[in-house]
Design an enzyme around this catalytic site. Structure first.
Site, short mmCIF file in Angstrom:
data_model
loop_
_atom_site.label_atom_id
_atom_site.label_comp_id
_atom_site.label_asym_id
_atom_site.label_seq_id
_atom_site.Cartn_x
_atom_site.Cartn_y
_atom_site.Cartn_z
N CYS A 85 58.40 -32.51 -113.95
CA CYS A 85 58.73 -33.55 -114.40
C CYS A 85 58.50 -33.48 -115.79
O CYS A 85 59.69 -33.28 -116.33
CB CYS A 85 58.01 -34.89 -113.96
N HIS A 194 57.52 -35.36 -108.38
CA HIS A 194 55.75 -35.05 -107.89
C HIS A 194 55.44 -35.13 -106.73
O HIS A 194 54.45 -35.40 -106.09
CB HIS A 194 54.86 -36.18 -108.77
N GLU A 196 52.29 -33.45 -107.53
CA GLU A 196 50.62 -33.79 -107.45
C GLU A 196 50.51 -35.07 -106.92
O GLU A 196 49.44 -35.75 -106.84
CB GLU A 196 50.12 -34.08 -108.64
#
Lengths: 231, 111
Positions: A85, A194, A196
Protein backbone atom coordinates in the site's frame (compact mmCIF):
# COMPACT_ATOMS: atom_id res chain seq x y z
CA UNK A 1 15.59 -15.21 9.59
CA UNK A 2 15.17 -11.53 10.32
CA UNK A 3 12.80 -9.31 8.33
CA UNK A 4 12.98 -5.57 8.94
CA UNK A 5 9.81 -3.47 8.99
CA UNK A 6 10.43 0.24 8.56
CA UNK A 7 8.29 2.70 10.49
CA UNK A 8 7.78 6.11 8.87
CA UNK A 9 5.91 9.05 10.41
CA UNK A 10 2.31 8.08 9.68
CA UNK A 11 2.87 4.35 9.15
CA UNK A 12 -0.17 2.42 10.42
CA UNK A 13 0.41 -1.20 9.59
CA UNK A 14 4.01 -1.58 10.73
CA UNK A 15 3.09 -3.66 13.76
CA UNK A 16 0.67 -5.77 11.69
CA UNK A 17 3.54 -6.48 9.30
CA UNK A 18 5.81 -7.41 12.22
CA UNK A 19 3.11 -9.76 13.49
CA UNK A 20 2.77 -11.33 10.03
CA UNK A 21 6.53 -11.97 9.95
CA UNK A 22 6.30 -13.64 13.36
CA UNK A 23 3.31 -15.78 12.32
CA UNK A 24 5.26 -16.87 9.25
CA UNK A 25 8.09 -18.06 11.47
CA UNK A 26 10.49 -15.18 11.06
CA UNK A 27 11.93 -12.65 13.46
CA UNK A 28 10.58 -9.11 12.85
CA UNK A 29 13.00 -6.24 13.35
CA UNK A 30 11.62 -2.74 13.86
CA UNK A 31 13.53 -0.17 11.80
CA UNK A 32 13.20 3.64 11.89
CA UNK A 33 13.00 5.89 8.84
CA UNK A 34 15.44 8.41 10.27
CA UNK A 35 18.30 5.94 10.67
CA UNK A 36 20.91 4.93 8.12
CA UNK A 37 20.87 1.36 9.44
CA UNK A 38 19.17 -1.85 8.30
CA UNK A 39 20.41 -3.78 11.36
CA UNK A 40 21.68 -6.64 9.20
CA UNK A 41 18.21 -7.90 8.24
CA UNK A 42 17.66 -10.49 5.49
CA UNK A 43 14.59 -8.83 3.95
CA UNK A 44 12.57 -5.62 4.24
CA UNK A 45 8.92 -4.62 4.44
CA UNK A 46 7.73 -1.05 3.77
CA UNK A 47 4.36 -1.07 5.51
CA UNK A 48 1.04 0.59 4.81
CA UNK A 49 -0.31 3.78 6.29
CA UNK A 50 -0.30 7.46 5.44
CA UNK A 51 3.30 8.60 5.79
CA UNK A 52 3.47 12.39 6.09
CA UNK A 53 -0.32 12.46 5.71
CA UNK A 54 0.05 11.73 1.98
CA UNK A 55 1.28 15.33 1.65
CA UNK A 56 2.89 16.25 -1.69
CA UNK A 57 2.03 12.81 -3.13
CA UNK A 58 1.37 9.52 -1.35
CA UNK A 59 4.74 8.05 -0.36
CA UNK A 60 6.74 10.90 -1.89
CA UNK A 61 8.24 12.46 1.23
CA UNK A 62 8.88 9.09 2.87
CA UNK A 63 10.73 7.97 -0.27
CA UNK A 64 13.29 10.68 0.54
CA UNK A 65 13.82 9.45 4.13
CA UNK A 66 17.39 8.83 5.34
CA UNK A 67 16.91 5.04 5.49
CA UNK A 68 15.78 4.95 1.85
CA UNK A 69 19.43 5.32 0.79
CA UNK A 70 20.09 1.93 2.40
CA UNK A 71 16.80 0.48 1.12
CA UNK A 72 17.63 1.39 -2.48
CA UNK A 73 21.14 -0.05 -2.14
CA UNK A 74 19.80 -3.28 -0.57
CA UNK A 75 17.11 -3.63 -3.25
CA UNK A 76 19.69 -3.15 -5.98
CA UNK A 77 21.89 -5.80 -4.39
CA UNK A 78 19.04 -8.33 -4.45
CA UNK A 79 17.58 -8.21 -0.94
CA UNK A 80 13.85 -9.10 -0.87
CA UNK A 81 11.87 -5.86 -0.42
CA UNK A 82 8.07 -5.78 -0.11
CA UNK A 83 6.04 -2.56 -0.31
CA UNK A 84 2.45 -2.80 0.90
CA UNK A 85 0.00 0.00 0.00
CA UNK A 86 1.81 3.16 1.14
CA UNK A 87 5.01 1.11 0.92
CA UNK A 88 4.19 0.33 -2.74
CA UNK A 89 3.66 4.05 -3.33
CA UNK A 90 7.10 4.71 -1.78
CA UNK A 91 8.76 2.10 -4.03
CA UNK A 92 7.35 3.82 -7.13
CA UNK A 93 8.39 7.24 -5.84
CA UNK A 94 11.89 5.86 -5.16
CA UNK A 95 11.96 4.49 -8.76
CA UNK A 96 12.49 0.94 -7.50
CA UNK A 97 9.29 -0.02 -9.31
CA UNK A 98 7.83 1.64 -12.44
CA UNK A 99 4.56 3.54 -12.73
CA UNK A 100 2.62 5.39 -10.08
CA UNK A 101 -0.53 5.37 -7.95
CA UNK A 102 -3.29 7.96 -8.26
CA UNK A 103 -6.62 8.56 -6.54
CA UNK A 104 -9.17 5.80 -6.93
CA UNK A 105 -11.30 6.28 -10.02
CA UNK A 106 -14.42 5.81 -7.90
CA UNK A 107 -13.43 8.95 -5.98
CA UNK A 108 -13.79 7.34 -2.58
CA UNK A 109 -11.70 5.37 -0.13
CA UNK A 110 -12.19 1.66 -0.76
CA UNK A 111 -12.09 -0.90 2.07
CA UNK A 112 -13.05 -4.50 1.27
CA UNK A 113 -11.84 -8.05 1.03
CA UNK A 114 -10.41 -8.26 -2.48
CA UNK A 115 -9.94 -11.30 -4.69
CA UNK A 116 -6.65 -11.38 -6.60
CA UNK A 117 -4.96 -13.68 -9.07
CA UNK A 118 -1.28 -14.43 -8.53
CA UNK A 119 0.31 -13.81 -11.93
CA UNK A 120 3.99 -14.35 -11.15
CA UNK A 121 5.20 -17.02 -8.73
CA UNK A 122 8.91 -16.57 -9.34
CA UNK A 123 9.40 -13.52 -7.07
CA UNK A 124 10.93 -13.55 -3.61
CA UNK A 125 7.49 -12.81 -2.13
CA UNK A 126 5.24 -15.08 -4.25
CA UNK A 127 7.19 -18.31 -4.77
CA UNK A 128 4.95 -20.19 -2.33
CA UNK A 129 1.83 -19.60 -4.44
CA UNK A 130 0.70 -21.67 -7.40
CA UNK A 131 0.65 -20.00 -10.80
CA UNK A 132 -2.77 -18.43 -11.30
CA UNK A 133 -3.81 -19.06 -7.69
CA UNK A 134 -6.77 -16.98 -6.57
CA UNK A 135 -6.42 -15.42 -3.14
CA UNK A 136 -8.41 -12.97 -1.03
CA UNK A 137 -6.81 -10.30 1.16
CA UNK A 138 -8.01 -6.88 2.38
CA UNK A 139 -7.76 -3.78 0.18
CA UNK A 140 -7.98 -0.37 1.86
CA UNK A 141 -6.79 2.81 0.22
CA UNK A 142 -7.76 6.10 -1.35
CA UNK A 143 -4.96 6.30 -3.89
CA UNK A 144 -4.68 2.83 -5.35
CA UNK A 145 -5.12 3.46 -9.06
CA UNK A 146 -2.06 1.98 -10.76
CA UNK A 147 -0.96 3.86 -13.85
CA UNK A 148 1.99 3.80 -16.22
CA UNK A 149 2.53 4.80 -19.82
CA UNK A 150 1.74 2.32 -22.59
CA UNK A 151 5.39 1.45 -23.12
CA UNK A 152 5.83 0.55 -19.44
CA UNK A 153 2.59 -1.44 -19.38
CA UNK A 154 3.68 -3.37 -22.46
CA UNK A 155 7.02 -4.15 -20.81
CA UNK A 156 5.34 -5.26 -17.55
CA UNK A 157 3.02 -7.58 -19.46
CA UNK A 158 5.68 -8.80 -21.88
CA UNK A 159 8.20 -9.64 -19.18
CA UNK A 160 5.65 -11.10 -16.78
CA UNK A 161 6.25 -8.42 -14.16
CA UNK A 162 2.60 -8.14 -13.11
CA UNK A 163 2.60 -10.01 -9.80
CA UNK A 164 -1.08 -9.66 -8.83
CA UNK A 165 -4.22 -8.72 -10.73
CA UNK A 166 -7.62 -7.73 -9.35
CA UNK A 167 -10.38 -10.28 -9.94
CA UNK A 168 -13.98 -9.23 -10.48
CA UNK A 169 -14.85 -5.55 -10.66
CA UNK A 170 -11.78 -3.33 -10.83
CA UNK A 171 -11.91 -1.55 -7.43
CA UNK A 172 -9.92 1.60 -8.20
CA UNK A 173 -9.36 2.10 -11.91
CA UNK A 174 -5.92 0.46 -12.00
CA UNK A 175 -4.78 -0.01 -15.59
CA UNK A 176 -4.86 -3.65 -16.77
CA UNK A 177 -6.39 -4.53 -13.34
CA UNK A 178 -2.87 -4.39 -11.89
CA UNK A 179 -2.81 -4.85 -8.11
CA UNK A 180 0.91 -5.49 -7.68
CA UNK A 181 4.13 -5.65 -9.68
CA UNK A 182 7.69 -6.92 -9.34
CA UNK A 183 11.03 -5.75 -10.66
CA UNK A 184 12.76 -7.89 -13.29
CA UNK A 185 15.00 -9.54 -10.69
CA UNK A 186 11.96 -10.57 -8.63
CA UNK A 187 13.27 -9.31 -5.29
CA UNK A 188 11.27 -6.07 -5.13
CA UNK A 189 7.48 -6.46 -5.04
CA UNK A 190 4.82 -3.83 -4.40
CA UNK A 191 1.06 -4.24 -4.09
CA UNK A 192 -1.87 -2.14 -2.90
CA UNK A 193 -3.83 -4.87 -1.02
CA UNK A 194 -2.68 -5.96 2.44
CA UNK A 195 -1.33 -9.51 2.86
CA UNK A 196 -0.35 -8.76 6.47
CA UNK A 197 -4.05 -8.50 7.39
CA UNK A 198 -4.73 -12.06 6.25
CA UNK A 199 -2.25 -14.09 8.27
CA UNK A 200 -4.07 -15.38 11.37
CA UNK A 201 -7.33 -17.35 11.63
CA UNK A 202 -9.99 -15.20 13.29
CA UNK A 203 -8.56 -11.93 11.97
CA UNK A 204 -8.59 -12.36 8.18
CA UNK A 205 -11.18 -12.16 5.39
CA UNK A 206 -14.25 -14.39 5.46
CA UNK A 207 -13.96 -17.70 3.62
CA UNK A 208 -16.63 -20.26 2.69
CA UNK A 209 -15.31 -22.36 5.58
CA UNK A 210 -15.63 -19.80 8.37
CA UNK A 211 -15.85 -16.11 9.11
CA UNK A 212 -12.53 -14.26 9.17
CA UNK A 213 -10.56 -17.45 8.64
CA UNK A 214 -8.67 -16.28 5.52
CA UNK A 215 -4.88 -16.47 5.78
CA UNK A 216 -3.92 -16.14 2.11
CA UNK A 217 -1.50 -13.32 2.89
CA UNK A 218 0.73 -15.51 5.03
CA UNK A 219 2.24 -17.17 1.95
CA UNK A 220 3.93 -13.91 0.96
CA UNK A 221 5.91 -13.88 4.18
CA UNK A 222 6.68 -17.60 4.19
CA UNK A 223 7.81 -17.23 0.56
CA UNK A 224 10.42 -14.66 1.56
CA UNK A 225 11.57 -16.77 4.51
CA UNK A 226 11.90 -19.86 2.30
CA UNK A 227 13.86 -17.87 -0.23
CA UNK A 228 16.23 -16.48 2.37
CA UNK A 229 16.79 -19.96 3.82
CA UNK A 230 17.41 -21.42 0.38
CA UNK A 231 19.66 -18.53 -0.65
CA UNK B 1 10.68 38.31 -0.06
CA UNK B 2 11.05 37.04 -3.63
CA UNK B 3 8.74 34.12 -4.28
CA UNK B 4 9.11 31.51 -6.99
CA UNK B 5 5.89 29.87 -8.09
CA UNK B 6 5.78 26.28 -9.32
CA UNK B 7 2.57 24.95 -10.84
CA UNK B 8 1.94 21.24 -11.30
CA UNK B 9 -1.03 19.56 -12.98
CA UNK B 10 -2.07 15.94 -13.32
CA UNK B 11 -1.23 14.69 -16.81
CA UNK B 12 -3.93 15.68 -19.26
CA UNK B 13 -4.56 12.11 -20.40
CA UNK B 14 -5.21 10.87 -16.85
CA UNK B 15 -8.52 10.89 -15.10
CA UNK B 16 -8.51 13.50 -12.32
CA UNK B 17 -10.99 12.17 -9.74
CA UNK B 18 -10.79 15.39 -7.67
CA UNK B 19 -11.63 17.54 -10.69
CA UNK B 20 -14.39 15.13 -11.66
CA UNK B 21 -15.94 15.42 -8.17
CA UNK B 22 -15.87 19.23 -8.32
CA UNK B 23 -17.34 19.17 -11.84
CA UNK B 24 -20.16 17.03 -10.47
CA UNK B 25 -20.78 19.48 -7.62
CA UNK B 26 -20.87 22.42 -10.05
CA UNK B 27 -23.42 20.56 -12.15
CA UNK B 28 -25.55 19.96 -9.07
CA UNK B 29 -25.47 23.72 -8.39
CA UNK B 30 -27.04 24.19 -11.79
CA UNK B 31 -23.84 25.47 -13.43
CA UNK B 32 -23.89 24.27 -16.99
CA UNK B 33 -21.23 26.57 -18.43
CA UNK B 34 -18.28 24.35 -17.52
CA UNK B 35 -17.55 21.11 -19.28
CA UNK B 36 -14.69 20.02 -17.09
CA UNK B 37 -12.58 20.79 -14.01
CA UNK B 38 -9.01 19.75 -13.35
CA UNK B 39 -7.19 20.33 -10.05
CA UNK B 40 -3.47 20.87 -9.76
CA UNK B 41 -0.99 22.23 -7.25
CA UNK B 42 0.74 25.55 -6.76
CA UNK B 43 3.94 25.78 -4.71
CA UNK B 44 5.33 29.11 -3.51
CA UNK B 45 9.05 28.91 -2.71
CA UNK B 46 10.20 31.92 -0.71
CA UNK B 47 13.82 32.97 -0.67
CA UNK B 48 15.69 35.80 0.96
CA UNK B 49 18.57 35.46 -1.47
CA UNK B 50 18.95 36.70 -5.01
CA UNK B 51 16.73 35.20 -7.68
CA UNK B 52 19.03 34.50 -10.59
CA UNK B 53 19.19 32.05 -13.48
CA UNK B 54 21.07 29.51 -11.37
CA UNK B 55 18.35 29.47 -8.71
CA UNK B 56 15.55 29.30 -11.27
CA UNK B 57 17.34 26.46 -13.02
CA UNK B 58 17.65 24.60 -9.70
CA UNK B 59 13.96 25.18 -8.97
CA UNK B 60 13.05 23.84 -12.38
CA UNK B 61 15.04 20.68 -11.60
CA UNK B 62 13.47 20.32 -8.14
CA UNK B 63 10.04 20.89 -9.66
CA UNK B 64 10.57 18.04 -12.09
CA UNK B 65 12.26 15.62 -9.69
CA UNK B 66 10.68 16.24 -6.30
CA UNK B 67 7.71 18.61 -6.38
CA UNK B 68 6.14 16.60 -9.20
CA UNK B 69 6.18 12.96 -10.30
CA UNK B 70 6.62 12.81 -14.06
CA UNK B 71 4.73 9.53 -14.22
CA UNK B 72 1.49 11.20 -13.18
CA UNK B 73 2.05 14.98 -13.37
CA UNK B 74 3.45 17.76 -15.54
CA UNK B 75 5.23 20.92 -14.39
CA UNK B 76 3.17 23.66 -16.03
CA UNK B 77 5.05 26.72 -14.89
CA UNK B 78 8.07 27.93 -12.94
CA UNK B 79 8.14 31.69 -12.57
CA UNK B 80 8.90 34.53 -10.19
CA UNK B 81 5.78 35.83 -8.49
CA UNK B 82 4.67 39.26 -9.56
CA UNK B 83 3.81 41.92 -6.96
CA UNK B 84 0.10 41.09 -7.01
CA UNK B 85 0.47 37.35 -7.15
CA UNK B 86 1.58 36.11 -3.77
CA UNK B 87 0.13 36.88 -0.33
CA UNK B 88 3.67 36.68 1.03
CA UNK B 89 4.58 39.61 -1.20
CA UNK B 90 1.65 41.74 -0.09
CA UNK B 91 2.77 45.25 0.73
CA UNK B 92 6.12 44.74 -0.90
CA UNK B 93 5.54 45.81 -4.47
CA UNK B 94 8.53 45.67 -6.71
CA UNK B 95 10.25 42.78 -4.91
CA UNK B 96 9.78 41.36 -8.09
CA UNK B 97 9.90 39.52 -11.19
CA UNK B 98 12.99 38.92 -13.27
CA UNK B 99 10.80 37.52 -15.96
CA UNK B 100 8.49 40.47 -16.32
CA UNK B 101 5.15 41.64 -15.06
CA UNK B 102 3.16 40.59 -18.09
CA UNK B 103 4.19 36.99 -17.88
CA UNK B 104 3.87 36.82 -14.13
CA UNK B 105 0.43 38.35 -14.19
CA UNK B 106 -0.87 35.80 -16.65
CA UNK B 107 0.80 33.02 -14.66
CA UNK B 108 1.66 31.16 -17.80
CA UNK B 109 5.39 31.70 -17.82
CA UNK B 110 7.43 28.60 -18.38
CA UNK B 111 11.15 28.35 -18.03
Amino acid sequence: MRIGVITFPGSLDDRDAQRAVRLAGGEPVALWHGDHDLAGVDALVLPGGFSYGDYLRAGAIASLSPIMTEVVAAANSGMPVLGICNGFQMLTEAHLLPGGLIRNEVGTFVCKDQALRVENTSTAWTNGFEQGQEITIPLKNGEGGYIADEETLARLEGEGLVAFRYLGKNPNGSLRDIAGITNARGNVVGLMPHPEHATEPGFGPDTPKAMRSGVDGLTMFTSALQGVLAG
Amino acid sequence: MPTIVVEVMPKAELLDPQGKAVAGALARLGESRFTGVRIGKRFELVTDGPVDDALLSDVQKLAEEMLSNSVIEDVISVHVAGPDESPIDAGEPGMGSLIGEAEASTQTGTL
